[in-house]
Scaffold this motif. Structure first.
Motif, mmCIF file in Angstrom:
data_model
loop_
_atom_site.group_PDB
_atom_site.id
_atom_site.type_symbol
_atom_site.label_atom_id
_atom_site.label_comp_id
_atom_site.label_asym_id
_atom_site.label_seq_id
_atom_site.Cartn_x
_atom_site.Cartn_y
_atom_site.Cartn_z
ATOM 1 N N HIS A 77 57.392 -14.236 55.282
ATOM 2 C CA HIS A 77 57.960 -12.887 55.215
ATOM 3 C C HIS A 77 57.912 -12.214 56.585
ATOM 4 C CE1 HIS A 77 58.509 -12.707 50.870
ATOM 5 N NE2 HIS A 77 57.356 -13.358 50.766
ATOM 6 N N ARG A 80 60.713 -13.714 58.628
ATOM 7 C CA ARG A 80 61.985 -13.202 58.096
ATOM 8 C C ARG A 80 62.200 -11.775 58.588
ATOM 9 N NH1 ARG A 80 65.798 -10.611 56.844
ATOM 10 N NH2 ARG A 80 66.817 -10.343 54.831
ATOM 11 N N GLY A 84 65.210 -10.588 60.951
ATOM 12 C CA GLY A 84 66.096 -9.569 60.400
ATOM 13 C C GLY A 84 66.089 -8.290 61.215
ATOM 14 N N VAL A 175 68.235 -16.088 59.808
ATOM 15 C CA VAL A 175 67.697 -15.449 58.607
ATOM 16 C C VAL A 175 68.130 -16.214 57.357
ATOM 17 C CG1 VAL A 175 67.831 -13.407 57.129
ATOM 18 C CG2 VAL A 175 67.476 -13.141 59.588
ATOM 19 N N HIS A 178 66.233 -19.374 57.043
ATOM 20 C CA HIS A 178 64.833 -19.084 56.701
ATOM 21 C C HIS A 178 64.713 -18.697 55.223
ATOM 22 C CE1 HIS A 178 60.693 -18.173 57.650
ATOM 23 N NE2 HIS A 178 60.802 -16.988 57.078
ATOM 24 N N ILE A 179 65.655 -17.902 54.735
ATOM 25 C CA ILE A 179 65.597 -17.475 53.334
ATOM 26 C C ILE A 179 65.776 -18.664 52.395
ATOM 27 C CG2 ILE A 179 66.846 -16.172 51.565
ATOM 28 C CD1 ILE A 179 67.228 -13.950 53.570
ATOM 29 N N LEU A 182 62.388 -19.862 52.115
ATOM 30 C CA LEU A 182 61.445 -18.894 51.563
ATOM 31 C C LEU A 182 61.606 -18.724 50.055
ATOM 32 C CD1 LEU A 182 59.152 -17.078 52.500
ATOM 33 C CD2 LEU A 182 60.821 -15.256 52.902
ATOM 34 N N ILE A 191 61.095 -10.923 48.757
ATOM 35 C CA ILE A 191 61.805 -11.074 50.027
ATOM 36 C C ILE A 191 62.489 -9.774 50.416
ATOM 37 C CG2 ILE A 191 63.673 -12.299 51.201
ATOM 38 C CD1 ILE A 191 63.011 -14.723 49.440
ATOM 39 N N PHE A 195 60.853 -7.450 53.518
ATOM 40 C CA PHE A 195 61.700 -7.302 54.707
ATOM 41 C C PHE A 195 61.764 -5.839 55.128
ATOM 42 C CE2 PHE A 195 65.942 -6.089 56.301
ATOM 43 C CZ PHE A 195 65.759 -6.544 57.598
#
Length: 311
Positions: A77, A80, A84, A175, A178-179, A182, A191, A195
């Protein structure tokens, strides 16, 4: 418990997605209007902070607040949030330097860069169709930014703005990659929530680089940007509960229509033919990717139907 998706409702899905795209464009216009008065970090702070109450209320309504607070991979997180927040900061910087339609068009390159990074970082195979799509998309990006690369000193700021938006698209591609990883360990609610929390904290640290005290009117606009961003985030998330991603993806491009209208009415901006030509190529490349992903999804579905006894 979370409310399950019980039916496919394409009209509702399209309405939610289009509304989200419109609100994101309005939020970008508000940020652009305030960019002469405030540094990007301060605007990211307001955008992130005032999205949090909207997100919390939404999670409570859906019965997902517990999942939103539970982070099984805190480091995931954090990164991320770093990626972001970087993307948001670059976007807000670029919005203050180039026309809204141009910033919107360059942002369409995110799926193209996501596909490239998926091949490099995740080892995903890219065959001829998707290679062609990437090539078309990158050509469109080059066409859009080329006029900015050979400008004089008076256009240096606009060149920097275009490069900031391009950098933001690459950051957003990271991102997305990565998501993908995640979501395998954490709930989407977590998430979304973490963020906003991470972005608020990171952008808040920019106070040491000089913030500007807003007037009540300016503060109202900054808060409104955060609230609109939070609502838009919820709408786009909700849209995927009622329609497939491949069906909804093309509606992202309605943002160009919104950006042209808002840019003309609010900022007296008009897109150039070169920008529109480049944007068209990027959109074509993205549509090819969307179509190919849809085809692969159908093929995977057929394979599961054969191999999965429950299908």
């Amino acid at each position: 418990m979370a409310k399950p998706l019980t039916s496919h409702r394409p009209l509702l899905a399209v309405a939610l997605k289009t509304s989200a795209v419109f609100l994101f464009t309005v939020m970008a216009a508000i940020v652009k209007a305030q960019s002469d008065h405030f540094p990007p970090g301060e605007m990211v702070f307001f955008r992130s902070l005032f999205a949090i109450p909207v997100i919390v209320i939404w999670l409570m309504a859906r019965g997902e607040l517990a999942q939103g607070f539970k982070a099984r991979k805190p480091s995931g997180h954090f990164w991320r949030g770093v990626l972001g927040t970087t993307a948001m900061g670059l976007t807000f910087t670029g919005l203050g330097l180039i026309p809204l339609p141009e910033a919107t068009a360059i942002g369409y390159a995110t799926p193209i860069f996501t596909l490239i990074l998926a091949a490099v970082m995740l080892g995903e195979r890219i065959r001829k169709i998707r290679i062609a799509a990437v090539s078309i998309g990158l050509l469109g990006v080059l066409i859009m930014i080329w006029p900015r690369l050979g400008g004089n000193n008076m256009e240096a700021a606009a060149t920097f703005g275009a490069l900031c938006i391009l950098g933001a698209t690459v950051a957003r591609a990271f991102v997305q990659i990565h998501i993908r990883q995640l979501v395998q360990v954490d709930h989407p609610a977590a998430i979304v929530f973490y963020f906003s929390m991470t972005a608020t904290i990171l952008s808040g640290l920019t106070i040491f680089w000089g913030w500007v005290m807003p007037t009540w009117e300016q503060a109202g606009f900054l808060i409104l940007a955060g609230l609109i961003g939070g609502v838009a985030q919820i709408l786009v998330t909700s849209s995927y509960r009622f329609g497939q991603a491949s069906m909804l993806a093309p509606y992202d491009y309605t943002s160009m229509l919104f950006a042209i209208v808002i840019g003309y009415v609010w900022f007296s901006e008009l897109p150039t033919l070169v920008m529109l030509a480049g944007a068209a190529l990027v959109i074509v490349g993205n549509v090819v990717v969307i179509w190919r992903e849809h085809q692969l999804g159908l093929e995977r579905g057929k394979a599961r139907a054969v191999t999965d006894p429950k299908a």
